[in-house]
Design a protein around this motif. Structure first.
Motif, PDB file in Angstrom:
ATOM      1  N   PRO A 110       0.817  -1.223   0.000  1.00  0.00           N
ATOM      2  CA  PRO A 110       0.000   0.000   0.000  1.00  0.00           C
ATOM      3  C   PRO A 110       0.851   1.274   0.000  1.00  0.00           C
ATOM      4  O   PRO A 110       0.505   2.258  -0.670  1.00  0.00           O
ATOM      5  N   LEU A 111       1.951   1.248   0.699  1.00  0.00           N
ATOM      6  CA  LEU A 111       2.848   2.403   0.774  1.00  0.00           C
ATOM      7  C   LEU A 111       3.509   2.685  -0.582  1.00  0.00           C
ATOM      8  O   LEU A 111       3.596   3.839  -1.017  1.00  0.00           O
ATOM      9  N   ILE A 112       3.939   1.639  -1.244  1.00  0.00           N
ATOM     10  CA  ILE A 112       4.567   1.777  -2.570  1.00  0.00           C
ATOM     11  C   ILE A 112       3.544   2.282  -3.579  1.00  0.00           C
ATOM     12  O   ILE A 112       3.831   3.184  -4.377  1.00  0.00           O
ATOM     13  N   LYS A 113       2.337   1.714  -3.565  1.00  0.00           N
ATOM     14  CA  LYS A 113       1.284   2.148  -4.502  1.00  0.00           C
ATOM     15  C   LYS A 113       0.911   3.609  -4.258  1.00  0.00           C
ATOM     16  O   LYS A 113       0.702   4.370  -5.203  1.00  0.00           O
ATOM     17  N   ALA A 114       0.818   4.010  -2.983  1.00  0.00           N
ATOM     18  CA  ALA A 114       0.516   5.406  -2.663  1.00  0.00           C
ATOM     19  C   ALA A 114       1.644   6.317  -3.145  1.00  0.00           C
ATOM     20  O   ALA A 114       1.396   7.411  -3.662  1.00  0.00           O
ATOM     21  N   SER A 115       2.884   5.864  -3.009  1.00  0.00           N
ATOM     22  CA  SER A 115       4.033   6.638  -3.487  1.00  0.00           C
ATOM     23  C   SER A 115       3.995   6.782  -5.008  1.00  0.00           C
ATOM     24  O   SER A 115       4.321   7.857  -5.539  1.00  0.00           O
ATOM     25  N   GLU A 116       3.594   5.741  -5.709  1.00  0.00           N
ATOM     26  CA  GLU A 116       3.443   5.820  -7.170  1.00  0.00           C
ATOM     27  C   GLU A 116       2.389   6.861  -7.537  1.00  0.00           C
ATOM     28  O   GLU A 116       2.604   7.687  -8.435  1.00  0.00           O
ATOM     29  N   THR A 117       1.251   6.815  -6.849  1.00  0.00           N
ATOM     30  CA  THR A 117       0.158   7.745  -7.116  1.00  0.00           C
ATOM     31  C   THR A 117       0.626   9.181  -6.929  1.00  0.00           C
ATOM     32  O   THR A 117       0.376  10.038  -7.776  1.00  0.00           O
ATOM     33  N   VAL A 118       1.292   9.446  -5.819  1.00  0.00           N
ATOM     34  CA  VAL A 118       1.786  10.807  -5.553  1.00  0.00           C
ATOM     35  C   VAL A 118       2.894  11.174  -6.529  1.00  0.00           C
ATOM     36  O   VAL A 118       2.913  12.292  -7.057  1.00  0.00           O
ATOM     37  N   GLY A 119       3.803  10.253  -6.811  1.00  0.00           N
ATOM     38  CA  GLY A 119       4.900  10.521  -7.737  1.00  0.00           C
ATOM     39  C   GLY A 119       4.411  10.970  -9.107  1.00  0.00           C
ATOM     40  O   GLY A 119       5.043  11.812  -9.748  1.00  0.00           O
ATOM     41  N   LYS A 120       3.288  10.459  -9.544  1.00  0.00           N
ATOM     42  CA  LYS A 120       2.747  10.812 -10.862  1.00  0.00           C
ATOM     43  C   LYS A 120       2.244  12.251 -10.934  1.00  0.00           C
ATOM     44  O   LYS A 120       2.121  12.809 -12.023  1.00  0.00           O
ATOM     45  N   VAL A 121       1.937  12.869  -9.784  1.00  0.00           N
ATOM     46  CA  VAL A 121       1.403  14.234  -9.783  1.00  0.00           C
ATOM     47  C   VAL A 121       2.336  15.231  -9.082  1.00  0.00           C
ATOM     48  O   VAL A 121       2.035  16.417  -9.011  1.00  0.00           O
ATOM     49  N   LEU A 122       3.467  14.751  -8.589  1.00  0.00           N
ATOM     50  CA  LEU A 122       4.406  15.579  -7.836  1.00  0.00           C
ATOM     51  C   LEU A 122       4.968  16.700  -8.709  1.00  0.00           C
ATOM     52  O   LEU A 122       5.274  16.490  -9.876  1.00  0.00           O
ATOM     53  N   LYS A 123       5.067  17.893  -8.103  1.00  0.00           N
ATOM     54  CA  LYS A 123       5.598  19.054  -8.798  1.00  0.00           C
ATOM     55  C   LYS A 123       6.785  19.623  -8.025  1.00  0.00           C
ATOM     56  O   LYS A 123       6.982  19.301  -6.864  1.00  0.00           O
ATOM     57  N   LYS A 124       7.537  20.478  -8.661  1.00  0.00           N
ATOM     58  CA  LYS A 124       8.704  21.088  -8.020  1.00  0.00           C
ATOM     59  C   LYS A 124       8.283  21.783  -6.722  1.00  0.00           C
ATOM     60  O   LYS A 124       7.271  22.457  -6.682  1.00  0.00           O
ATOM     61  N   ASP A 125       9.075  21.562  -5.676  1.00  0.00           N
ATOM     62  CA  ASP A 125       8.901  22.148  -4.340  1.00  0.00           C
ATOM     63  C   ASP A 125       7.764  21.546  -3.523  1.00  0.00           C
ATOM     64  O   ASP A 125       7.462  22.033  -2.432  1.00  0.00           O
ATOM     65  N   ASP A 126       7.108  20.499  -4.021  1.00  0.00           N
ATOM     66  CA  ASP A 126       6.069  19.828  -3.232  1.00  0.00           C
ATOM     67  C   ASP A 126       6.713  19.098  -2.054  1.00  0.00           C
ATOM     68  O   ASP A 126       7.901  18.774  -2.071  1.00  0.00           O
ATOM     69  N   ILE A 127       5.892  18.831  -1.063  1.00  0.00           N
ATOM     70  CA  ILE A 127       6.340  18.128   0.140  1.00  0.00           C
ATOM     71  C   ILE A 127       5.466  16.904   0.358  1.00  0.00           C
ATOM     72  O   ILE A 127       4.240  16.998   0.321  1.00  0.00           O
ATOM     73  N   VAL A 128       6.106  15.759   0.585  1.00  0.00           N
ATOM     74  CA  VAL A 128       5.412  14.509   0.864  1.00  0.00           C
ATOM     75  C   VAL A 128       5.743  14.104   2.293  1.00  0.00           C
ATOM     76  O   VAL A 128       6.910  14.055   2.676  1.00  0.00           O
ATOM     77  N   ILE A 129       4.708  13.821   3.064  1.00  0.00           N
ATOM     78  CA  ILE A 129       4.900  13.405   4.452  1.00  0.00           C
ATOM     79  C   ILE A 129       4.311  12.012   4.623  1.00  0.00           C
ATOM     80  O   ILE A 129       3.145  11.781   4.301  1.00  0.00           O
ATOM     81  N   TYR A 130       5.127  11.103   5.110  1.00  0.00           N
ATOM     82  CA  TYR A 130       4.672   9.744   5.374  1.00  0.00           C
ATOM     83  C   TYR A 130       4.249   9.640   6.831  1.00  0.00           C
ATOM     84  O   TYR A 130       5.020   9.952   7.735  1.00  0.00           O
TER      85      TYR A 130
END
Length: 182
Positions: A110-130
């Motif tokens: 689930p963590l990897i799939k969520a990371s894929e989902t976010v990675g596809k929409v990630l933009k410069k200077d975005d912040i991801v918090i796990y």
């Protein structure tokens, strides 16, 4: 980042209360892969009973309303199963489950799939918090490479990542998440 938009990925017992609390002060998109769960929440009910119906209804913005996902800048919560709806966010909080297998080893799917989902929409200077329960090093060793692969960007140069231990104590209605000021 003056235009703060938060995406909460995973609307379970940790993600939903967090999304509801943030939605009182910021525009939030709650994302989950379970359409039945999203439908239930859009109808103003949380079957897990982590969030009271009145509290949920006070922040939920119906997806068909004038405050669309793309241009919403007012506090409130839009709930969706469509990953493109989180594309305009700049903070991504991942709160998906990390179950264990029969040998008590964490299952990171689930963590990897969520990371894929976010990675596809990630933009410069975005912040991801796990905010999913993981072993030390999992964020850097397992999640960040997925974000880099799917975004085509570089960690700590183009985007940033953090880890937060759970801020929600399931079932505890007295000690809730403290909110930052906008």
């Amino acid at each position: 980042m003056s235009n703060k938009k938060i995406a909460v990925i995973g609307l379970g017992y940790v993600g939903l209360p967090l999304a509801v609390e943030f939605a009182k002060k910021f525009p939030v998109v709650g994302f989950d892969i379970n359409q039945n769960r999203v439908n239930e929440l859009n109808n103003g009910h949380d079957a897990t009973l982590e969030v009271e119906d009145d509290n949920l209804k006070s922040v939920v913005i119906s997806k068909g309303s004038e405050k669309s996902v793309a241009n919403n800048s007012e506090p409130g919560l839009i709930l969706t199963t469509h990953s493109n709806d989180i594309a305009n966010c700049n903070y991504y909080i991942i709160t998906v489950p990390t179950p264990t297998d029969k040998n008590n080893r964490p299952v990171l799917t689930p963590l990897i799939k969520a990371s894929e989902t976010v990675g596809k929409v990630l933009k410069k200077d975005d912040i991801v918090i796990y905010e999913s329960t993981v072993y030390p090093g999992a964020t850097e060793e397992d999640c960040v490479p997925v974000l880099e692969q799917f975004s085509g960007m570089t960690f700590n140069k183009d985007f940033y990542v953090g880890y937060s231990p759970e801020r929600i104590n399931p079932g505890d209605k007295k000690h809730t998440a403290p909110l930052p000021t906008p």
